[in-house]
Design an enzyme around this catalytic site. Structure first.
Site, PDB file in Angstrom:
ATOM      1  N   GLU A   4      -0.370  13.970   1.039  1.00  0.00           N
ATOM      2  CA  GLU A   4       0.408  14.780   0.098  1.00  0.00           C
ATOM      3  C   GLU A   4      -0.438  15.355  -1.038  1.00  0.00           C
ATOM      4  O   GLU A   4      -0.007  16.265  -1.746  1.00  0.00           O
ATOM      5  CB  GLU A   4       1.572  13.957  -0.461  1.00  0.00           C
ATOM      6  CG  GLU A   4       2.647  13.664   0.550  1.00  0.00           C
ATOM      7  CD  GLU A   4       2.301  12.536   1.530  1.00  0.00           C
ATOM      8  OE1 GLU A   4       2.959  12.445   2.580  1.00  0.00           O
ATOM      9  OE2 GLU A   4       1.362  11.745   1.250  1.00  0.00           O
TER      10      GLU A   4
ATOM     11  N   CYS B 134      -7.278   6.867  -1.740  1.00  0.00           N
ATOM     12  CA  CYS B 134      -8.119   5.861  -1.105  1.00  0.00           C
ATOM     13  C   CYS B 134      -7.550   5.576   0.273  1.00  0.00           C
ATOM     14  O   CYS B 134      -6.400   5.130   0.391  1.00  0.00           O
ATOM     15  CB  CYS B 134      -8.162   4.587  -1.944  1.00  0.00           C
ATOM     16  SG  CYS B 134      -9.086   3.250  -1.159  1.00  0.00           S
ATOM     17  N   VAL B 135      -8.345   5.840   1.290  1.00  0.00           N
ATOM     18  CA  VAL B 135      -7.942   5.587   2.671  1.00  0.00           C
ATOM     19  C   VAL B 135      -8.859   4.493   3.212  1.00  0.00           C
ATOM     20  O   VAL B 135     -10.076   4.668   3.256  1.00  0.00           O
ATOM     21  CB  VAL B 135      -8.044   6.857   3.534  1.00  0.00           C
ATOM     22  CG1 VAL B 135      -7.449   6.615   4.911  1.00  0.00           C
ATOM     23  CG2 VAL B 135      -7.357   8.036   2.855  1.00  0.00           C
ATOM     24  N   ILE B 136      -8.254   3.368   3.586  1.00  0.00           N
ATOM     25  CA  ILE B 136      -9.014   2.234   4.109  1.00  0.00           C
ATOM     26  C   ILE B 136      -8.811   2.178   5.623  1.00  0.00           C
ATOM     27  O   ILE B 136      -7.681   2.184   6.110  1.00  0.00           O
ATOM     28  CB  ILE B 136      -8.568   0.921   3.433  1.00  0.00           C
ATOM     29  CG1 ILE B 136      -8.816   1.005   1.922  1.00  0.00           C
ATOM     30  CG2 ILE B 136      -9.325  -0.267   4.047  1.00  0.00           C
ATOM     31  CD1 ILE B 136      -8.284  -0.175   1.126  1.00  0.00           C
TER      32      ILE B 136
ATOM     33  N   ASP C  67      -6.812  -0.528  12.124  1.00  0.00           N
ATOM     34  CA  ASP C  67      -6.995  -0.733  13.564  1.00  0.00           C
ATOM     35  C   ASP C  67      -6.508   0.435  14.408  1.00  0.00           C
ATOM     36  O   ASP C  67      -6.608   0.384  15.633  1.00  0.00           O
ATOM     37  CB  ASP C  67      -6.250  -2.003  14.004  1.00  0.00           C
ATOM     38  CG  ASP C  67      -6.829  -3.250  13.366  1.00  0.00           C
ATOM     39  OD1 ASP C  67      -8.045  -3.254  13.079  1.00  0.00           O
ATOM     40  OD2 ASP C  67      -6.071  -4.216  13.150  1.00  0.00           O
ATOM     41  N   THR C  68      -5.958   1.462  13.777  1.00  0.00           N
ATOM     42  CA  THR C  68      -5.413   2.596  14.521  1.00  0.00           C
ATOM     43  C   THR C  68      -6.129   3.879  14.100  1.00  0.00           C
ATOM     44  O   THR C  68      -6.820   3.900  13.079  1.00  0.00           O
ATOM     45  CB  THR C  68      -3.895   2.755  14.248  1.00  0.00           C
ATOM     46  OG1 THR C  68      -3.725   3.173  12.890  1.00  0.00           O
ATOM     47  CG2 THR C  68      -3.146   1.450  14.498  1.00  0.00           C
TER      48      THR C  68
ATOM     49  N   HIS D 134      -4.976   6.296  12.619  1.00  0.00           N
ATOM     50  CA  HIS D 134      -4.330   6.882  11.439  1.00  0.00           C
ATOM     51  C   HIS D 134      -5.357   7.263  10.373  1.00  0.00           C
ATOM     52  O   HIS D 134      -5.264   8.318   9.744  1.00  0.00           O
ATOM     53  CB  HIS D 134      -3.295   5.895  10.879  1.00  0.00           C
ATOM     54  CG  HIS D 134      -2.530   6.431   9.725  1.00  0.00           C
ATOM     55  ND1 HIS D 134      -2.810   6.069   8.421  1.00  0.00           N
ATOM     56  CD2 HIS D 134      -1.492   7.290   9.664  1.00  0.00           C
ATOM     57  CE1 HIS D 134      -1.969   6.698   7.613  1.00  0.00           C
ATOM     58  NE2 HIS D 134      -1.160   7.439   8.336  1.00  0.00           N
TER      59      HIS D 134
ATOM     60  N   ARG E 181     -16.465   1.211  -5.680  1.00  0.00           N
ATOM     61  CA  ARG E 181     -16.534   2.617  -6.067  1.00  0.00           C
ATOM     62  C   ARG E 181     -15.456   2.998  -7.090  1.00  0.00           C
ATOM     63  O   ARG E 181     -15.367   4.154  -7.490  1.00  0.00           O
ATOM     64  CB  ARG E 181     -16.403   3.498  -4.814  1.00  0.00           C
ATOM     65  CG  ARG E 181     -17.608   3.402  -3.903  1.00  0.00           C
ATOM     66  CD  ARG E 181     -17.317   3.783  -2.465  1.00  0.00           C
ATOM     67  NE  ARG E 181     -18.530   3.733  -1.652  1.00  0.00           N
ATOM     68  CZ  ARG E 181     -19.065   2.615  -1.158  1.00  0.00           C
ATOM     69  NH1 ARG E 181     -18.476   1.451  -1.378  1.00  0.00           N
ATOM     70  NH2 ARG E 181     -20.168   2.654  -0.440  1.00  0.00           N
TER      71      ARG E 181
END
Length: 174
Positions: free
Chosen positions: A68, A91-93, A96-97, A99, A138
């Site tokens: 978004e 923040c994108v961590i 297991d997929t 995504h 970070r």
């Protein structure tokens, strides 16, 4: 985005704003991973305040997630004609997929598309990391604060736009 590693770990140098009275910045923060994104947002605010930007010249808004952020930045460019820079913080961590890959791809391409239009800079303050510790490192940890570095980039790019506007009617060759 710049990195504190390029300064040998020294304090982040805050640039002077060329037109401080006209400088306005919108900051959009993803609600996912709030411990990290809140620290990044606070780092950006700290830099802007140290540069002399008052709260009345900063528009802050949270958005549901990282995807978004692109829509929020586009909205700012469309409806805030005097915005000098937009900073998107997320923040994108990795999980297991796939995504992670989809989200990172969408926000990176969307930000690049907005920047290619050249209206006002959209600064990519989105961490894409393998684990939470990398994000915390970070977001004010041992690798600095990427939100603060995003604010420095916003000031530098706004200055570039100010400089370019001043050259609008100038001959490039004499």
């Amino acid at each position: 985005m710049s990195t504190i590693l390029n300064t040998d770990g020294k304090l982040l140098e805050i640039p002077r704003i060329m037109e401080p009275a006209a400088f306005k910045c919108a900051i959009f923060t993803a609600e996912w991973n709030p411990r990290v994104t809140g620290a990044l947002r606070d780092g950006a605010l700290d830099v802007l305040h140290k540069a002399g930007v008052g709260d009345n010249a900063i528009f802050l808004q949270d958005v549901p997630g990282t995807v978004e952020l692109v829509n929020a930045a586009a909205m700012a460019l469309n409806y805030m004609p005097d915005v000098s820079a937009v900073i998107i913080i997320g923040c994108v961590i990795r999980g297991d997929t796939p995504h992670f890959d989809y989200v990172c791809d969408i926000v990176a391409k969307g930000t690049a598309d907005l920047n290619s239009r050249g209206k006002s800079p959209v600064i990519f303050g989105v961490l894409t990391v393998d684990n939470e510790q990398q994000a915390l490192d970070r977001a004010g940890g041992e690798l600095g604060n990427k939100g603060a570095e995003a604010a420095v980039a916003a000031i530098k790019m706004a200055n570039l736009h100010t400089l370019a506007a001043g050259l609008r009617y100038t001959s490039f060759r004499q």
